[in-house]
Enzyme design. Structure first.
Site, PDB file in Angstrom:
ATOM      1  N   ASP A  64       2.102   1.905  -0.757  1.00 25.12           N
ATOM      2  CA  ASP A  64       2.456   0.569  -0.270  1.00 25.12           C
ATOM      3  C   ASP A  64       3.943   0.483   0.010  1.00 25.12           C
ATOM      4  OD1 ASP A  64       0.058  -0.668  -0.125  1.00 25.12           O
ATOM      5  OD2 ASP A  64       0.209  -1.761  -2.012  1.00 25.12           O
ATOM      6  N   ASP A  79      -9.914  -0.338   0.672  1.00 24.87           N
ATOM      7  CA  ASP A  79      -8.881  -0.532  -0.346  1.00 24.87           C
ATOM      8  C   ASP A  79      -9.483  -0.590  -1.747  1.00 24.87           C
ATOM      9  OD1 ASP A  79      -6.332  -0.959  -1.320  1.00 24.87           O
ATOM     10  OD2 ASP A  79      -5.862  -2.535   0.121  1.00 24.87           O
TER      11      ASP A  79
HETATM   12  C1  GLA Z   1      -3.150  -3.242  -0.857  1.00 22.86           C
HETATM   13  C2  GLA Z   1      -2.911  -2.301   0.297  1.00 22.86           C
HETATM   14  C3  GLA Z   1      -2.062  -2.982   1.335  1.00 22.86           C
HETATM   15  C4  GLA Z   1      -2.766  -4.228   1.811  1.00 22.86           C
HETATM   16  C5  GLA Z   1      -3.080  -5.136   0.626  1.00 22.86           C
HETATM   17  C6  GLA Z   1      -3.940  -6.303   1.048  1.00 22.86           C
HETATM   18  O1  GLA Z   1      -1.985  -3.498  -1.554  1.00 22.86           O
HETATM   19  O2  GLA Z   1      -2.331  -1.116  -0.139  1.00 22.86           O
HETATM   20  O3  GLA Z   1      -1.805  -2.127   2.417  1.00 22.86           O
HETATM   21  O4  GLA Z   1      -3.950  -3.856   2.467  1.00 22.86           O
HETATM   22  O5  GLA Z   1      -3.754  -4.434  -0.392  1.00 22.86           O
HETATM   23  O6  GLA Z   1      -4.268  -7.099  -0.006  1.00 22.86           O
END
Ligand code: GLA
Length: 764
Positions: free
Chosen positions: A551, A481
């Protein structure tokens, strides 16, 4: 040999059975563009293509010649300052302060195969010697004693030209590149429209299409990542171009950092497209014998609209960009605990979720954020890549053993390697590793800061921390990430006069960590992520064959995001999951089946707690997983067709389909956003089938030509007059599940050639 050079006319002709790309060495030694389009038979003289107009008040290169002006001649790789007044694609600042250069043809080589970009420090396409041929043209500037090498690669069977540029400083004086775009594509007219993918967090890669007019239209990023706001992709199309018709030129940059894409229309109606590293705040110092290499730019030509462009990019990325054993394997069906638990989990709850998921057929459990340091919210512990024993007493190794050996599910783990929290052991030990500008306040994003990945020491440290975990636990998947962009950019390890190199060095650092990890752990499937789709680009696909595209897990929002992303990125690469309702991003309720019907067209997985599902939903989930296991090969490796766009008209009905290469099978997805009162009839016209084949679709049999001309009619128009129907829906408590009778409804159609029903679908 697909690359010809005529020494008499000084013309180059790069060709295959799909395209011709023709240019020449101009009288002044620079390269002039002549033609790019469908294949033209080779002749010894293409001078009829030249256009050197005599325009009044032009600034000209030769005495007694009032025509030769670089402002009006189509060029391969233009620069500002001699007789061209556009910004150009490169600029070199010299010791005396001048930015004027004059690179002239010196020599060229043609060879089979293709070199790695920047000796493998950057992602790039590849191909066997019998698949690709490369032309490298060396130009030299005598005054500054520097070389400039333009590279062109053509693929045997694809309408693609891959280009990038390199410089070598041969003089004792240092020079500075202040603009170094990868390539320029010049067109002699401006009767095009520009298509690009724009958006923001949770609404990434929406398709935008606009007329081009005089001046510069640019897209790009200054954020240190390619960004959710603009994707490094642009296309020029004829104004009447559709999915199936019209000329389209696609341009994609294989790069994940700050980038620039420009479309400049001159007042004489020529168009230049250029892409590359973002020139704003860029400067690269080249000392004697040092070399600088740009990222690669991939141009795809299509004469049959956007669909053919998409198929070319999908093939190009799958066969010549994505690497490793995972690119040819359909993605495992996963469950991710993020939206199920957020930070609130422990070993017991994880085991229970994994057990239930396994029983329903899930293959991979992904433990998301919150397993390390003291991370119970987003304020702490990034950089502390050791397990939080109070949550996971058996450690990552112990948990992995339970998951893999006892439950029989694969184990994946979330990391955010580029980040640091102020409240972390790492920050307490190495505050100097955080990116910040001396004497200035460092701005946070989601309470976190970015590590200085221009510093090799930092990368080595993070590599060791991650590798230590991978070496002693059965991890087969990693979600990498990156949850904020870079502000106050500055590298305390870089010289003061090299700060303009920061962003590019940063992304080279990210690439080098990826490379080290995939080299030592080739069996791990990497999924890239940047708050969803904040760094979803061709560069990332070289390291991670799949990426979390957004997301936003709402099925309706995903229609747009997946539709836009599919323009150039293969379904195999598009992370798509079924999540809980009400949806956590837009608070929308959609049916379980519609959520799956959208998520099928990607990697497929779940982002919810299976323990909180009803028995009926669990049954549905099991069926969905079984269905996806049957069809994922076809979906992820078939030919994808966009049928009805969420960006055109009222966008209320959306449809897409995937067809197997041999046209014996297809899967069609049709989606309705809102139920309309007393609506017009809608027909969905299918694509990619064989006209003469008979197909089974549901209970009916239809001829391929009819499916691709008349299509299928969405007959089930619900106008509210059928009282028993209404009662049935009310009793069921839901209007979902049946296409045409509710908001957010959808339907999947399986299509198979008659007589091939039993044919092994897994091999499709
Ligand atoms: C980001 C990712 C999510 C999740 C969060 C965790 O927003 O896109 O899928 O993994 O971080 O903090």
């Amino acid at each position: 040999m697909p690359i010809k050079f005529n020494n008499k006319t000084k013309e180059f002709h790069i060709m295959n059975k799909h395209i011709s790309y023709i240019f020449k060495i101009l009288e002044n030694g620079q390269l002039g563009h002549l033609y790019f389009g469908s294949t033209i038979s080779h002749v010894e003289d293409f001078s009829y293509m030249e256009f050197v107009p005599h325009r009044g008040l032009s600034i000209c290169s030769f005495e007694d010649n009032l025509s030769f002006s670089l402002e009006h001649i189509m060029q391969e790789y233009p620069c500002y300052g001699t007789s061209d007044f556009s910004e150009g694609v490169y600029q070199i600042k010299q010791k005396n302060g001048s930015i004027i250069t004059d690179f002239r043809y010196d020599s060229h080589v043609v060879f089979m195969g293709k070199k790695k970009i920047d000796h493998g420090k950057m992602p790039g396409t590849f191909g066997e010697d019998n698949e690709v041929t490369t032309l490298e043209i060396l130009l030299h500037d005598d005054v500054i004693n520097a070389d400039m090498i333009l590279s062109y690669t053509i693929f045997e069977n694809l309408p693609v030209i891959a280009r990038h540029t390199r410089w070598v400083n041969k003089s004792d004086d240092c020079i500075r590149l202040t603009r170094a775009l990868s390539a320029n594509f010049h067109f002699d007219n401006s009767s095009y429209e520009l298509v690009h993918l724009s958006g923001a967090w949770i609404r990434e890669r929406h398709i935008e299409r606009e007329k081009i007019t005089s001046g510069i239209k640019s897209i790009g990023s200054t954020r240190g990542a390619s960004s959710a706001n603009h994707n490094p992709f642009m296309a020029l199309c004829e104004s009447n171009a559709t999915e199936d018709n019209g000329r389209v030129y696609g341009f994609a940059l294989v790069y994940s950092g700050s980038f620039y894409g420009g479309c400049e229309v001159s007042t004489h109606g020529t168009t230049r497209i250029s892409m590359g590293i973002q020139p704003f705040n860029f400067e690269w110092k080249l000392e004697k014998n040092e070399c600088f290499c740009t990222p690669e730019m991939l141009c795809v030509y299509s004469e049959q609209g956007f669909s053919a462009m998409t198929h070319t990019y999908h093939k190009l990325f799958k066969n010549h960009l994505m690497r490793g054993r995972w690119k040819d394997k359909p993605s495992p069906i996963l469950i991710n605990n993020w939206e199920a638990t957020y930070f609130g989990f422990d070993e017991e709850s994880i085991i229970k979720i994994a057990q239930e998921a396994k029983a329903l057929g899930v293959e991979l459990f992904v433990l998301d954020d919150g397993w390390f340091g003291n991370r119970n919210d987003d304020k702490t512990s990034l950089g502390d890549w050791f397990v939080n024993k109070s949550k996971l007493p058996s450690g990552i190794g112990g948990l992995g053993k339970k998951l893999v050996e006892d439950i029989g599910i694969e184990f994946g783990l979330w990391f955010e390697p580029e980040m640091i929290s102020v409240d972390s052991d790492l920050f307490r030990q190495h505050p100097e590793w955080r990116i910040e500008t001396p004497m200035r306040k460092a701005s946070h994003g989601r309470n976190q800061f970015v590590l200085n990945f221009t510093n090799e020491e930092v990368i080595d440290y993070i590599f060791e921390k991650l590798a230590k975990i991978f070496r002693c636990s059965p991890i087969s998947y990693v979600k990498w990430d990156m949850n904020r962009n870079i502000s106050e950019c500055y590298g305390s390890n870089l010289m003061n006069d090299c700060q303009g190199e920061f962003f590019h060095r940063y992304i080279l650092g990210v690439y080098s960590l990826y490379e080290k990890l995939i080299t030592e752990f080739p069996y791990i499937l990497f999924e890239s992520c940047a708050s969803g789709g904040g760094r979803f680009d061709a560069g990332m696909l070289y390291f991670a064959p799949q990426g979390w595209i957004s997301d936003d897990t709402d099925a309706v929002e995903r229609l747009k995001i997946q539709y836009g992303t599919s323009m150039i990125y293969p379904l195999r690469s598009m992370g798509s999951h079924v999540s809980d309702v009400p949806n956590h991003q837009v608070i929308r309720n959609t049916s379980f089946s519609t959520r799956a019907n959208v998520a099928y067209f990607g990697t497929f997985g779940y982002e919810l707690n299976p323990l909180s599902l009803s028995e009926d939903e669990k049954l549905q989930m099991k069926k969905q997983i079984d269905w996806m296991k049957k069809y994922r090969n076809l979906i992820q490796y078939g030919l994808f067709y966009r049928l009805k766009s969420p960006f055109e008209g009222d966008g209320n009905i959306v449809a897409w389909m995937v067809v197997s290469e041999d046209k014996t099978r297809a899967i069609l997805g049709v989606y309705q956003v809102l139920s309309r009162p007393n609506p017009n009839r809608t027909r969905i016209i299918l694509k990619g089938l064989e006209g003469q084949k008979v197909y089974k679709i549901g209970a009916s049999e239809r001829q391929g030509d009819s499916l691709m001309s008349f299509g299928i009619s969405l007959n089930d128009v619900f106008t509210g007059v059928n009282v028993s129907h209404v009662m049935e829906i009310i009793k069921g408590g839901s209007a979902f599940g049946k296409f045409g009778i509710g908001d957010f409804s959808s339907e999947i159609f399986e299509i198979v050639e008659k007589g091939r029903e039993e044919y092994d679908i897994k091999n499709k």
